[in-house]
Design a protein around this motif. Structure first.
Motif, PDB file in Angstrom:
ATOM      1  N   PRO A   1      17.329  66.981 111.118  1.00  0.00           N
ATOM      2  CA  PRO A   1      17.873  67.232 109.771  1.00  0.00           C
ATOM      3  C   PRO A   1      16.747  67.301 108.743  1.00  0.00           C
ATOM      4  O   PRO A   1      15.795  66.506 108.782  1.00  0.00           O
ATOM      5  CB  PRO A   1      18.772  66.011 109.544  1.00  0.00           C
ATOM      6  CG  PRO A   1      19.189  65.597 110.917  1.00  0.00           C
ATOM      7  CD  PRO A   1      18.001  65.856 111.792  1.00  0.00           C
ATOM      8  N   GLY A   2      16.879  68.266 107.848  1.00  0.00           N
ATOM      9  CA  GLY A   2      15.844  68.496 106.854  1.00  0.00           C
ATOM     10  C   GLY A   2      14.773  69.471 107.284  1.00  0.00           C
ATOM     11  O   GLY A   2      13.948  69.895 106.464  1.00  0.00           O
TER      12      GLY A   2
ATOM     13  N   SER B   1      28.087  77.696 101.802  1.00  0.00           N
ATOM     14  CA  SER B   1      27.548  76.542 102.516  1.00  0.00           C
ATOM     15  C   SER B   1      26.042  76.635 102.772  1.00  0.00           C
ATOM     16  O   SER B   1      25.409  75.619 103.075  1.00  0.00           O
ATOM     17  CB  SER B   1      28.274  76.361 103.847  1.00  0.00           C
ATOM     18  OG  SER B   1      28.140  77.518 104.643  1.00  0.00           O
ATOM     19  N   VAL B   2      25.461  77.833 102.652  1.00  0.00           N
ATOM     20  CA  VAL B   2      24.029  77.990 102.942  1.00  0.00           C
ATOM     21  C   VAL B   2      23.231  78.489 101.743  1.00  0.00           C
ATOM     22  O   VAL B   2      22.006  78.596 101.830  1.00  0.00           O
ATOM     23  CB  VAL B   2      23.802  78.933 104.147  1.00  0.00           C
ATOM     24  CG1 VAL B   2      24.609  78.480 105.350  1.00  0.00           C
ATOM     25  CG2 VAL B   2      24.089  80.387 103.803  1.00  0.00           C
TER      26      VAL B   2
ATOM     27  N   ASP C   1      24.985  72.651 110.335  1.00  0.00           N
ATOM     28  CA  ASP C   1      24.449  73.988 110.624  1.00  0.00           C
ATOM     29  C   ASP C   1      24.362  74.257 112.126  1.00  0.00           C
ATOM     30  O   ASP C   1      24.036  75.360 112.547  1.00  0.00           O
ATOM     31  CB  ASP C   1      23.070  74.160 110.005  1.00  0.00           C
ATOM     32  CG  ASP C   1      23.096  74.097 108.491  1.00  0.00           C
ATOM     33  OD1 ASP C   1      22.191  73.467 107.909  1.00  0.00           O
ATOM     34  OD2 ASP C   1      24.012  74.680 107.895  1.00  0.00           O
ATOM     35  N   THR C   2      24.649  73.245 112.926  1.00  0.00           N
ATOM     36  CA  THR C   2      24.625  73.419 114.383  1.00  0.00           C
ATOM     37  C   THR C   2      25.640  74.466 114.811  1.00  0.00           C
ATOM     38  O   THR C   2      26.825  74.362 114.477  1.00  0.00           O
ATOM     39  CB  THR C   2      24.922  72.080 115.084  1.00  0.00           C
ATOM     40  OG1 THR C   2      23.867  71.156 114.804  1.00  0.00           O
ATOM     41  CG2 THR C   2      25.046  72.271 116.590  1.00  0.00           C
TER      42      THR C   2
ATOM     43  N   VAL D   1      21.317  77.015 117.721  1.00  0.00           N
ATOM     44  CA  VAL D   1      20.607  76.163 116.768  1.00  0.00           C
ATOM     45  C   VAL D   1      21.293  74.803 116.771  1.00  0.00           C
ATOM     46  O   VAL D   1      22.500  74.711 116.547  1.00  0.00           O
ATOM     47  CB  VAL D   1      20.619  76.760 115.348  1.00  0.00           C
ATOM     48  CG1 VAL D   1      20.056  75.767 114.343  1.00  0.00           C
ATOM     49  CG2 VAL D   1      19.834  78.064 115.312  1.00  0.00           C
ATOM     50  N   THR D   2      20.519  73.772 117.049  1.00  0.00           N
ATOM     51  CA  THR D   2      21.048  72.410 117.067  1.00  0.00           C
ATOM     52  C   THR D   2      20.253  71.555 116.088  1.00  0.00           C
ATOM     53  O   THR D   2      19.022  71.480 116.201  1.00  0.00           O
ATOM     54  CB  THR D   2      20.974  71.805 118.473  1.00  0.00           C
ATOM     55  OG1 THR D   2      21.713  72.627 119.385  1.00  0.00           O
ATOM     56  CG2 THR D   2      21.554  70.399 118.490  1.00  0.00           C
TER      57      THR D   2
END
Length: 116
Positions: free
Chosen positions: A14-15, A63-64, A90-91, A112-113
Motif C-alpha cells: 500500500p502506498g 476512485s482513481v 486497487d487489487t 495487480v495485488t
C-alpha cells in the motif's frame, strides 16, 4: 493478428506505485481510443481510465482520480497506466481495451495485488 499485451503488474505494498503497459499490434492503434478496465476479485469489470486517439483527452473513474494517469505513445503503439498511492482496493486484474468505431479488442489482463 490483433494483439494487446499487458505487462507491469505484480505485488506492491500500500502506498506504492506500478506502471502498466499495453503493447498493441495488428491494427491501426492511433485510430482507437484506449481504455484500462479492472476486475476486482468477485466483482464486475469496471472502467478505470480512457484516453482519446490523439491523447489529448482523458477521463478517470472517481476512485482513481489524482492517483492514476493514463497516457499513450502512438509511435510505439503502446498505452500506459501509471498507478500511484496504491490501495488494497486497487487489487484486480487490469485489462487493456481498444475502442474503435466498428470493432474493439481486449487484452488478456495483468494481475495487480496491493498488500502488505
Amino acid at each position: 493478428q490483433v494483439q494487446l499485451v499487458e505487462s507491469g503488474g505484480g505485488l506492491v505494498q500500500p502506498g506504492g506505485s506500478l506502471r502498466l503497459s499495453c503493447a498493441a499490434s495488428g491494427f491501426t492503434f492511433s485510430r482507437y481510443a484506449m481504455c484500462w478496465y479492472r476486475q476486482p476479485p468477485g466483482k464486475e469489470r469496471e472502467l478505470v481510465a480512457i484516453i482519446s486517439r490523439t491523447g489529448g483527452s482523458t477521463n478517470y473513474a472517481d476512485s482513481v482520480k489524482g492517483r492514476f494517469t493514463i497516457s499513450r505513445d502512438n509511435a510505439k503503439n503502446t498505452v500506459y497506466l501509471q498507478m500511484n498511492s496504491l490501495k488494497p482496493d486497487d487489487t484486480a486484474v487490469y485489462y487493456c481495451y481498444a475502442n474503435g468505431v466498428v470493432d474493439d479488442y481486449w487484452g488478456q489482463g495483468t494481475q495487480v495485488t496491493v498488500s502488505s
